[in-house]
Design an enzyme around this catalytic site. Structure first.
Site, PDB file in Angstrom:
ATOM      1  CG  LEU A   1     -15.901  -2.934  23.038  1.00  0.00           C
ATOM      2  CD1 LEU A   1     -14.839  -3.380  22.043  1.00  0.00           C
ATOM      3  CD2 LEU A   1     -17.055  -3.919  23.083  1.00  0.00           C
TER       4      LEU A   1
ATOM      5  CE  LYS B   1     -11.485  -4.004  33.724  1.00  0.00           C
ATOM      6  NZ  LYS B   1     -12.705  -3.713  32.931  1.00  0.00           N
TER       7      LYS B   1
ATOM      8  CE  LYS C   1      -0.957  -4.386  16.366  1.00  0.00           C
ATOM      9  NZ  LYS C   1      -1.780  -3.189  16.696  1.00  0.00           N
TER      10      LYS C   1
ATOM     11  CE  LYS D   1      -8.344   7.448  24.441  1.00  0.00           C
ATOM     12  NZ  LYS D   1      -9.519   7.892  23.627  1.00  0.00           N
TER      13      LYS D   1
ATOM     14  CB  THR E   1     -13.157   7.198  21.755  1.00  0.00           C
ATOM     15  OG1 THR E   1     -13.678   5.929  22.160  1.00  0.00           O
ATOM     16  CG2 THR E   1     -13.737   8.296  22.635  1.00  0.00           C
TER      17      THR E   1
ATOM     18  CB  CYS F   1     -11.869   4.324  28.201  1.00  0.00           C
ATOM     19  SG  CYS F   1     -11.847   3.154  26.838  1.00  0.00           S
TER      20      CYS F   1
ATOM     21  CE  LYS G   1     -15.873   5.354  24.299  1.00  0.00           C
ATOM     22  NZ  LYS G   1     -15.858   3.991  24.828  1.00  0.00           N
TER      23      LYS G   1
ATOM     24  N   GLY H   1      -8.067   4.151  35.943  1.00  0.00           N
ATOM     25  CA  GLY H   1      -7.009   4.240  34.942  1.00  0.00           C
ATOM     26  C   GLY H   1      -7.507   3.641  33.652  1.00  0.00           C
TER      27      GLY H   1
ATOM     28  N   GLY I   1     -11.343   2.305  45.486  1.00  0.00           N
ATOM     29  CA  GLY I   1     -10.035   1.788  45.109  1.00  0.00           C
ATOM     30  C   GLY I   1      -9.023   2.903  44.971  1.00  0.00           C
TER      31      GLY I   1
END
Length: 436
Positions: free
Chosen positions: A153, A324, A35, A266, A122, A263, A207, A260, A256
């Site tokens: 974000l 999304k 990576k 979970k 988080t 964030c 958060k 999903g 909708g």
């Protein structure tokens, strides 16, 4: 300031890149050598609008680098941000903090001078104290402070969210650490961004509480949409009507197929588990999770009903697979529940998504992936819109109708106007809006 960002996933890569855009010297560290090699070659592992350009700009400027040596990065840093993954733990839904604690141990072993250690990932309430105790067991307590600085974000708009946020939340009781964080976020102070300093616990809970509240708004309007379908009201009008109330606001009132992503599912589960651990029920959050899971399956039933109650052997064209638009993220996407249920009823799925098909292929089986939207439609018995990518908002409806075996559209994002679709000869099904 010299910043080390531990982790080059979504949070780490976006945050590290944006910090470098602020003018700080940033090194993003990851144990995955392949990576890091790819990032050094300008290859970005996630799809996020604007990110590739920003990475290239700051690499060229010498402010952003990538490496695998965590110790070296920590030793030269004023602040070390932990931006590793915290996936849901199997069995109880709590956040898995394995990578956070692993990073904390390695940071502790490398600290040589005063360093601010920041949890950007988080994490549940109390994690900051645990990280502090862990590092203190391996390092002189005067050499560091632990700070909570959660990210807010939105995938698909992360760069703008970081550069012009609604607020920045920082949890610390240390004046020295506060000064470091003020220096890091000084570019945002200059544009009068609210920066809220709190305790570690308040920052961590902010958060989770924020995401749970937004998930609740989505779930609320989805339930109102169900009621609208029964009484003949238009959920868009209702959403506008209540959204004009300043106490409510218009955002996240779009009906909708359920929420999903990485964030909301979970974080709501982790928050609920925290509440159970301290024996303080969060009944609203519990209901939101249950309703959202059921809603995804209800959307499959809506498609089956639109097809006359039977999809066995029928070709279903699907537009949009990601949770999304403007992301390749398939995590907890409604498509992962909707499509398997349609397949279980005998449907043949032909699907297209502008960015998500590579990830979708790892999670869905027996899907015919297509090169574009129109390719999915050839002789299709029905068209289902699951994700509202911009390119699906202005389809050539004559071409759509001519390509399909039967002009049935199930619009799970309310992209099109019901009256127009009926006029164009479609059997049209949407969410919470009357179709006359």
């Amino acid at each position: 300031m010299r910043i080390a960002m531990i982790g080059t996933g979504y949070v780490g890569l976006v945050s590290g890149t944006c910090f470098s855009e602020f003018g700080h010297d940033v090194i993003c560290v990851d144990k995955d050598h392949s990576k890091i090699d790819a990032l050094r070659q300008g290859e970005i592992p996630i799809f996020e609008p604007g990110l590739k350009t920003l990475v290239r700009k700051n690499v060229d400027a010498g402010r952003l680098t990538f490496g695998t040596d965590l110790g070296a990065a920590v030793r030269s840093a004023d602040a070390v941000f932990i931006g590793v993954g915290t996936p849901s733990r199997r069995g109880d839904g709590q956040a898995d903090l394995t990578f956070v604690f692993e990073a904390a141990r390695e940071i502790a072993a490398a600290i040589e001078g005063y360093t601010v250690v920041v949890t950007k990932s988080t994490v549940p309430v109390g994690t900051g104290r645990q990280v502090q105790d862990l590092i203190a067991s391996l390092c002189d307590r005067d050499m560091f402070d632990v700070v909570s600085n959660p990210e807010f974000l939105r995938e698909g708009a992360a760069i703008e969210d970081f550069m012009r946020p609604d607020r920045v939340v920082v949890g610390t009781s240390s004046e020295k650490a506060r000064q470091v964080m003020e220096a890091i976020y000084r570019p945002l102070s200059l544009i009068q961004t609210p920066i809220l300093f709190t305790s570690l616990e308040s920052s961590e809970l902010t958060k989770y509480a924020g995401n749970a509240f937004l998930a609740t708004k989505i779930t609320f309007i989805n339930e109102i949409a169900n009621l609208c379908e029964k009484v003949g009201a238009d959920v868009h009008d209702v959403a506008r009507g209540i959204g004009l109330d300043g106490r409510i606001g218009p955002k996240f009132l779009h009906p909708g197929p359920g929420f999903g992503g990485s964030c909301f599912p979970k974080d709501t589960r982790a928050l609920l588990e925290t509440s159970r651990m301290v024996e303080t029920p969060l009944r609203i959050v519990d209901a939101v999770i249950d309703i959202n899971e059921n809603r995804k399956l209800e959307m499959a039933e809506k498609v089956i009903a639109a097809c006359g109650g039977d999809v066995d052997g029928k070709k279903i064209a699907v537009l949009g697979l990601t949770f999304k638009p403007n992301t390749d993220d398939m995590r907890e996407s409604p498509s992962l529940d909707i499509l398997p249920k349609l397949q279980a009823h005998g449907a043949r799925i032909h699907a297209y998504d502008p960015e998500g098909m590579k990830e979708a292929a790892l999670l869905l089986t027996d899907i015919n992936f297509c090169d574009n939207a129109y390719q999915t439609l050839d002789n299709a018995d029905a068209l289902v819109i699951i994700t509202e990518w911009n390119e699906f908002r202005a389809l050539d409806l004559d071409r759509v109708k001519q390509s399909m075996k039967t002009p049935v559209m199930v619009d799970l994002r309310n992209v099109y106007e019901p009256d127009l679709m009926v006029e164009r000869g479609f059997s049209y099904t949407c969410i919470g809006r009357p179709v006359r």
